[in-house]
Enzyme design. Structure first.
Site, short mmCIF file in Angstrom:
data_model
loop_
_atom_site.label_atom_id
_atom_site.label_comp_id
_atom_site.label_asym_id
_atom_site.label_seq_id
_atom_site.Cartn_x
_atom_site.Cartn_y
_atom_site.Cartn_z
N ASP A 1 -9.01 -4.45 -6.32
CA ASP A 1 -8.41 -3.55 -5.33
C ASP A 1 -8.47 -2.10 -5.82
OD1 ASP A 1 -6.91 -2.22 -3.48
OD2 ASP A 1 -5.16 -3.51 -3.63
N SER B 1 0.83 -1.20 0.00
CA SER B 1 0.00 0.00 0.00
C SER B 1 0.87 1.26 0.00
CB SER B 1 -0.96 -0.04 1.20
OG SER B 1 -1.90 1.00 1.14
#
Length: 667
Positions: free
Chosen positions: A496, A444
């Site tokens: 995602d 991330s």
């Protein structure tokens, strides 16, 4: 549709938002009315007592008042069901009905106060009647307080500025200059409002120079994304529901992709199997950087028992552990996650501030490399780093036209770089294992920082490799994206949202929502009901709407500032110099769920892996797993299934330097 204008200001609620709240209130009011009427009819004879006349009068007036309120709420629900999001005409009477409904709160509050005063007195009446009156007074005040909270929630701080333009005609001649000035002033006011909100939500963190800059950057980004439309939150929810069904309808109508096979690339690192095995291995380090919270989350029943001893133990070690709290708990979880020994760690930092990320440095003897793992988002400091989304130039010494990167992430990468180089951490690591190579990993936010950190380390460590797990899309410019293919591999799971999230993609999503809403001829409550049913039970998705006509497509570039259309007034797009198009780093492996995704358990999902083009992530996909696919534990579980499954095809070249054809390997 636009937010309603009441009392001379705009509110963050539309006239078609009152169906479900109205039905809920109607249900409660009818039950309440029936209960009071039953109490009065069945126990009227018991009111012949001291103070009984007062209680009898209270019940009669309350029965009449509730009947009037029920009729008013029924009318509000009926009117709110009319028309569509883009056709508020049939709901023109809503404001008058709301004025009546709000006016009825005055006698309701007064009568509830009177009832409370009478109950507080010493009434010598039947206990059943008194208890019924007490319940009535309590319910009255609960509804009044709930209404006050609702009014506070739908209050729009900018409503006073937007109200005159919400009702003005969008097509007045010569109004473009006035509209531009209005939008500029509105965005300035919105930035100020968002900055106050951000400071309030982050009141517990420090106020150094970096934090103040991050507050301003975050406020400007949020005002850029949300101040140029007149949509209310339920409009966005309806638009997302429509997009989700349209997306599935288009997917179902497409023919399956043809699987092609090519000879392997010239480099062994182009082998999909090898890179998947590397991703599976290094993801353990990226997850370990999160410390004990992620470990406990992944092992809710056994995690605390496994690291509990480490939390209580004070150990003298040869590694550095700095910053943060519960350092021994963090270190215990890192040992269990990576499977390394405590002597394999060179440095562990859980120091966490805006633009300053925690990281670990360890010796990986299995792969013979020094691993630097940067932690992803886990605190308000990290969120502010994420939302500092302006671009800034990176001085990397490359001959490229645009060396631009996400400001907040590049600042975080510079911090880690300074710590690694200036503090001699990497020198210490390579003094222990000089023949090892350098690998930088992260998930991330940590993936974005790791990718930029790899750029910075290339001059001193030319063989550095980077594995970025679920990195943010708005990270680096096109030239840096192409250059990063030589040493960076990104891994993306399913739908995602983070690898598809950038300012440009948010603008695209906003326009897709506007298009879906403008072309839908169903009322909002029906859209939301159908969307909930579709997510829970499936069924046939709603097909894409017919395209807008030529005039509509022109207006589509101009968001709403009037009731006649969602797409009528202009607003400047986000500054191309401050928010230019930014992309994902490196070559990209995409793990896709087999079959219809979204309703089966992540514990039984099967995945296919393939090399993907960066352009495939240029749109945000809507689905129930768009958030869960970003979670590190879900990604680790998917990698476990991929690597432990049947062998993938060795003849699947990577894009860029290892072949540009898009191939799929079943796993």
């Amino acid at each position: 549709m636009p937010g309603m204008v009441l009392f001379g200001r705009r509110w963050a609620i539309a006239s078609d938002d009152l169906v479900f709240p109205g039905l809920f209130e109607l249900f409660l009011r009818v039950l309440w009315w029936i209960g009071i009427l039953t109490l009065y009819v069945r126990h009227r004879a018991r009111l012949d007592c001291a103070g009984g006349v007062l209680l009898s009068s209270y019940l009669i007036v309350l029965i009449i008042l509730l009947a009037v309120i029920i009729c008013t709420v029924s009318a509000i629900v009926g009117v709110s069901m009319r028309g569509t999001i883009c056709n508020p005409g049939p709901r023109k009477s809503m404001s008058k009905l709301l004025y009546v409904r709000l006016a009825l709160f005055l006698p309701e509050m007064a009568w509830a106060s009177v009832g409370a005063a009478w109950i507080a007195g010493s009434l010598q009446c039947d206990r059943i009647v008194v208890n019924g009156i007490i319940a009535t007074v309590v319910v009255s005040w609960i509804i009044i307080v709930s209404t006050a909270v609702t009014i506070f929630i739908v209050f729009d701080p900018l409503g006073g500025k937007m109200a005159p333009h919400s009702t003005a005609s969008p097509s007045l001649p010569g109004s473009s200059q006035e509209s531009g000035q209005f939008l500029t002033g509105l965005r300035t006011a919105a930035t100020s409002v968002w900055e106050r909100r951000v400071k309030f939500m982050c009141c517990c963190i420090g106020r150094d120079d970096h934090t103040r800059v991050a507050f301003s950057s975050t406020a400007e980004l949020l005002s850029t994304c949300f101040s140029d439309t007149d949509l209310v939150p339920s409009d966005i929810a309806a638009g997302l529901s429509l997009l989700r069904q349209q997306q599935d309808s288009v997917r179902d109508s497409q023919e399956p992709k043809e699987v092609t096979s090519h000879s392997p690339g010239s480099s062994p690192e182009g082998d999909l199997n090898a890179e998947l095995e590397n991703c599976h291995h290094y993801m353990q380090f990226a997850a370990a950087a999160y410390g004990w919270p992620l470990y406990i989350y992944r092992n809710p029943f056994t995690g605390l028992c496994k690291i509990g001893g480490d939390c209580c133990r004070s150990r003298t070690t040869e590694y550095d552990v700095v910053g943060g709290e519960h350092l021994h708990c963090h270190f215990g979880s890192i040992l269990h996650t990576t499977g390394l020994q405590y002597r394999d760690f060179i440095h562990i930092s859980f120091h966490d501030k805006v633009y300053e990320l925690p990281f670990i440095v360890a010796l990986d003897h299995r792969k013979e490399c020094v691993v630097v793992a940067v932690r992803g988002t886990m605190s308000l400091h990290d969120v502010l780093t994420d939302l500092s989304a302006e671009s800034e130039t990176l001085d990397l010494g490359y001959d490229a036209q645009d060396c631009l990167a996400h400001k907040g992430i590049s600042q975080a990468a510079r911090y880690v770089y300074r710590r690694l180089v200036s503090d001699g951490i990497l020198s210490q690591a390579f003094s222990v294992a000089p023949e090892y190579r350098l690998v930088v990993v992260g998930h991330s936010l940590g993936a974005g920082a790791a990718a930029l950190l790899a750029f910075m380390l290339r001059s001193s460590y030319p063989h550095v490799r980077c594995y970025a797990f679920s990195p943010p899309r708005g990270l680096l410019s096109k030239s840096l994206h192409e250059h990063s293919k030589d040493f960076t591999v990104s891994l993306v799971l399913g739908k995602d949202v983070i690898p598809r999230l950038s300012v440009a993609n948010l603008e695209d999503l906003k326009r897709r929502i506007l298009r879906a809403i403008a072309n839908c001829n169903r009322p909002k409550y029906e859209i939301l009901l159908r969307g909930c049913w579709y997510e829970l039970f499936g069924g046939s998705p709603q097909g894409p709407p017919t395209e807008l006509d030529t005039c509509g497509r022109v207006d589509l570039t101009q968001p709403l500032l009037g009731e006649q259309s969602l797409l009528t007034r202009g607003s400047p797009l986000p500054s191309p110099t401050k928010y230019p198009p930014l992309y994902l780093p490196g070559r990209i492996i995409h793990l896709e769920e087999e079959g219809a995704s979204g309703r089966c358990s992540c514990y039984t999902s099967q995945y296919t892996a393939r090399w993907a083009q960066e352009s495939e992530f240029s749109k945000i996909l809507i689905g129930p797993k768009m958030l869960t696919d970003h979670m590190p534990d879900i990604l680790m579980r998917a990698l476990d299934r991929v690597v432990s499954g049947p062998a993938v095809c060795d003849a699947c070249p990577a894009p860029g330097g290892f072949g540009a054809d898009d191939t799929r390997a079943p796993l």
